[in-house]
Design a protein around this motif. Structure first.
Motif, PDB file in Angstrom:
ATOM      1  N   LYS A 119       0.830  -1.213   0.000  1.00  0.00           N
ATOM      2  CA  LYS A 119       0.000   0.000   0.000  1.00  0.00           C
ATOM      3  C   LYS A 119       0.861   1.258   0.000  1.00  0.00           C
ATOM      4  N   LEU A 120       2.057   1.180   0.587  1.00  0.00           N
ATOM      5  CA  LEU A 120       2.984   2.304   0.511  1.00  0.00           C
ATOM      6  C   LEU A 120       3.581   2.402  -0.896  1.00  0.00           C
ATOM      7  N   HIS A 121       3.854   1.256  -1.506  1.00  0.00           N
ATOM      8  CA  HIS A 121       4.466   1.237  -2.838  1.00  0.00           C
ATOM      9  C   HIS A 121       3.573   1.891  -3.881  1.00  0.00           C
ATOM     10  N   PHE A 122       2.279   1.912  -3.631  1.00  0.00           N
ATOM     11  CA  PHE A 122       1.354   2.555  -4.571  1.00  0.00           C
ATOM     12  C   PHE A 122       1.753   4.004  -4.826  1.00  0.00           C
ATOM     13  N   TYR A 123       2.321   4.654  -3.812  1.00  0.00           N
ATOM     14  CA  TYR A 123       2.636   6.076  -3.941  1.00  0.00           C
ATOM     15  C   TYR A 123       4.002   6.317  -4.566  1.00  0.00           C
ATOM     16  N   ASN A 124       4.946   5.445  -4.350  1.00  0.00           N
ATOM     17  CA  ASN A 124       6.232   5.551  -5.041  1.00  0.00           C
ATOM     18  C   ASN A 124       7.269   4.645  -4.385  1.00  0.00           C
ATOM     19  N   VAL A 125       8.126   4.051  -5.202  1.00  0.00           N
ATOM     20  CA  VAL A 125       9.373   3.428  -4.754  1.00  0.00           C
ATOM     21  C   VAL A 125      10.402   3.755  -5.833  1.00  0.00           C
ATOM     22  N   ASN A 126      11.455   4.463  -5.444  1.00  0.00           N
ATOM     23  CA  ASN A 126      12.426   4.915  -6.432  1.00  0.00           C
ATOM     24  C   ASN A 126      13.788   4.305  -6.132  1.00  0.00           C
ATOM     25  N   ALA A 127      14.644   4.258  -7.145  1.00  0.00           N
ATOM     26  CA  ALA A 127      16.023   3.838  -6.918  1.00  0.00           C
ATOM     27  C   ALA A 127      16.730   4.903  -6.091  1.00  0.00           C
ATOM     28  N   MET A 128      17.531   4.464  -5.149  1.00  0.00           N
ATOM     29  CA  MET A 128      18.223   5.389  -4.264  1.00  0.00           C
ATOM     30  C   MET A 128      19.518   5.910  -4.881  1.00  0.00           C
ATOM     31  N   SER A 129      20.006   7.005  -4.338  1.00  0.00           N
ATOM     32  CA  SER A 129      21.337   7.489  -4.676  1.00  0.00           C
ATOM     33  C   SER A 129      22.353   6.415  -4.306  1.00  0.00           C
ATOM     34  N   THR A 130      23.199   6.029  -5.268  1.00  0.00           N
ATOM     35  CA  THR A 130      24.203   5.010  -4.991  1.00  0.00           C
ATOM     36  C   THR A 130      25.189   5.488  -3.929  1.00  0.00           C
ATOM     37  N   THR A 131      25.460   6.776  -3.909  1.00  0.00           N
ATOM     38  CA  THR A 131      26.351   7.333  -2.892  1.00  0.00           C
ATOM     39  C   THR A 131      25.770   7.122  -1.499  1.00  0.00           C
ATOM     40  N   ALA A 132      24.469   7.379  -1.345  1.00  0.00           N
ATOM     41  CA  ALA A 132      23.822   7.188  -0.046  1.00  0.00           C
ATOM     42  C   ALA A 132      23.801   5.719   0.353  1.00  0.00           C
ATOM     43  N   ILE A 133      23.554   4.845  -0.615  1.00  0.00           N
ATOM     44  CA  ILE A 133      23.540   3.403  -0.335  1.00  0.00           C
ATOM     45  C   ILE A 133      24.884   2.966   0.243  1.00  0.00           C
ATOM     46  N   GLN A 134      25.980   3.365  -0.398  1.00  0.00           N
ATOM     47  CA  GLN A 134      27.294   2.933   0.054  1.00  0.00           C
ATOM     48  C   GLN A 134      27.669   3.544   1.399  1.00  0.00           C
ATOM     49  N   CYS A 135      27.280   4.791   1.623  1.00  0.00           N
ATOM     50  CA  CYS A 135      27.527   5.434   2.915  1.00  0.00           C
ATOM     51  C   CYS A 135      26.804   4.682   4.027  1.00  0.00           C
ATOM     52  N   ALA A 136      25.552   4.340   3.800  1.00  0.00           N
ATOM     53  CA  ALA A 136      24.776   3.598   4.801  1.00  0.00           C
ATOM     54  C   ALA A 136      25.375   2.222   5.040  1.00  0.00           C
ATOM     55  N   LYS A 137      25.782   1.565   3.966  1.00  0.00           N
ATOM     56  CA  LYS A 137      26.319   0.202   4.073  1.00  0.00           C
ATOM     57  C   LYS A 137      27.589   0.172   4.921  1.00  0.00           C
ATOM     58  N   ILE A 138      28.500   1.097   4.659  1.00  0.00           N
ATOM     59  CA  ILE A 138      29.754   1.152   5.411  1.00  0.00           C
ATOM     60  C   ILE A 138      29.490   1.422   6.889  1.00  0.00           C
ATOM     61  N   GLN A 139      28.599   2.352   7.175  1.00  0.00           N
ATOM     62  CA  GLN A 139      28.380   2.738   8.569  1.00  0.00           C
ATOM     63  C   GLN A 139      27.589   1.678   9.339  1.00  0.00           C
ATOM     64  N   LEU A 140      26.682   0.988   8.661  1.00  0.00           N
ATOM     65  CA  LEU A 140      25.933  -0.078   9.327  1.00  0.00           C
ATOM     66  C   LEU A 140      26.877  -1.177   9.811  1.00  0.00           C
ATOM     67  N   ALA A 141      27.954  -1.418   9.066  1.00  0.00           N
ATOM     68  CA  ALA A 141      28.894  -2.471   9.416  1.00  0.00           C
ATOM     69  C   ALA A 141      29.914  -2.044  10.472  1.00  0.00           C
TER      70      ALA A 141
END
Length: 401
Positions: A264-286
């Motif tokens: 029901k949330l996806h009905f409004y939008n799901v977009n590809a994320m900034s690759t820079t943000a993805i990698q920043c989050a990945k490094i910090q989560l670890a």
């Protein structure tokens, strides 16, 4: 979306070097909570981003330093490939983040910040016939969206100890479309007891949804309810990397819920994320040291500020986060303006507590600046203080955080 081999929270933190793209820079563990480069590092001049260099930014609950050095390094590497979409990186990290939280595929969606989660959830589950019920004061995003959606908004006052009154929330509308719980609460910084959230889930009407916003939970001892998502409760949990992970300007958040709710949330939008943000989050989560170090540093700075305020006979909410409400013993808006004239930006007030502006906890030097400015401002005659206007109106954003 294609999912990687299932992993769990324990072995996720041991697999840093195996993560896609991030493998080129091993996660370096922070040696101190403020070891990250300052947020303005690399900018040619502070004026370039239109923020005066000497201003303490204590207004929108940002962490006072930037992402870790390892995260900055990987973002530099990714910036040169900014011409590429790399959409599959969102899909891959979606699976890794799901595994980190011990959730099955299909139970998590990444968004550009958690504001989108709150916005889309409110659109999906409120209407002219299904109301929104929240505490008051709390973060107002769901209020604004529900009203634009034609829904009635029930604002239930907090108890005297700043805790949520769940029984009053259910009584306000037993058949509400959505109950919004911010844990810990913004703006008070006070945690919500897990038992109270469980009571709400058990006593609401069938079909009503509970949205728990855990944006600030890393700073606190509050208990998460993410495990209840895996048990298929009528529950949506939002998280963000904007706060303790220092990614407010990079925009990374996510929603967790069973698949029929996320659809029901996806009905409004799901977009590809900034690759820079993805990698920043990945490094910090670890980075296993990031949260405990930053949580402790924030607690130390916050508690020293509280000790100083108590010594000067000013009341404040018993926050466990990076922000609190401060009783300035008069209308708060003029005090906010006056502090800005002393190069200290603090947050707004809420209608339910107009004498209590919200203060973000910054670095130790930020809070020293706040203390000095606050003492001067509180000695100003009312007439002089009330005549002041904000010196940086371009930095005001009442809907930010």
């Amino acid at each position: 979306m294609t999912q990687p081999t299932p992993i769990n929270r324990r072995n996720f933190l041991r697999m840093g070097a195996t993560l896609p793209i991030a493998a080129t820079v091993l996660p370096s563990l922070a040696t101190s909570a403020f070891a990250a480069p300052p947020a303005a590092a690399g900018v040619p001049a502070v004026g370039y981003i239109d923020v005066p260099a000497n201003v303490a930014l204590l207004n929108i609950n940002e962490y006072p330093s930037g992402p870790t050095q390892a995260a900055v390094d990987i973002m530099h590497k990714m910036a040169v490939s900014g011409n590429r979409y790399y959409m599959n990186e969102t899909s891959k990290f979606n699976g890794e983040l799901s595994a980190y939280h011990d959730l099955k595929p299909g139970y998590l969606t990444i968004y550009a910040g958690s504001t989108e989660v709150l916005h889309f959830t409110t659109l999906a589950f409120t209407s002219p016939t299904r109301s929104l019920v929240t505490a008051d004061p709390t973060f107002e995003q769901t209020w604004r969206v529900a009203e634009s959606n034609g829904a009635k908004v029930h604002k239930v006052p907090l108890k005297a100890d700043y805790s949520y009154d769940m029984k009053a929330m259910v009584a306000a509308d037993p058949n509400a479309g959505l109950y919004y719980v911010c844990n810990p609460n913004n703006p008070t910084g006070v945690p919500v007891k897990r038992a109270d959230i469980e009571w709400l889930l058990a006593n609401k009407a069938p079909g009503s949804i509970v949205l728990v916003d855990e944006a600030y939970i890393h700073f606190s001892d509050a208990e998460s309810v993410i495990d209840l998502v895996g048990k298929d409760k009528d529950l949506i949990v939002s998280r963000t990397f904007s706060k303790i992970y220092s990614m407010g300007g990079l925009r990374f958040g996510y929603a967790m819920a069973r698949p029929d709710l996320t659809a029901k949330l996806h009905f409004y939008n799901v977009n590809a994320m900034s690759t820079t943000a993805i990698q920043c989050a990945k490094i910090q989560l670890a980075d296993k040291q990031l949260i405990p170090l930053r949580k402790q540093a924030m607690a130390d700075t916050r508690d020293k500020t509280f000790t100083w305020l108590a010594k000067n006979n000013y009341a404040f909410t018993p926050s466990q986060t990076n922000h609190f409400l401060l009783n300035v013993k008069q209308p708060g808006a003029p005090v906010v303006n006056a502090l800005a004239h002393h190069s200290v930006m603090v947050g707004r007030t809420w209608a339910a507590m107009p004498n209590w502006p919200r203060i973000t906890v910054g670095s130790p030097s930020d809070m020293q600046s706040f203390q000095s400015a606050f003492l001067e401002v509180m000695q100003l005659p009312d007439g002089k203080m009330n005549a002041l206007t904000h010196p940086y109106p371009h930095l005001l954003n009442q809907h930010a955080c």
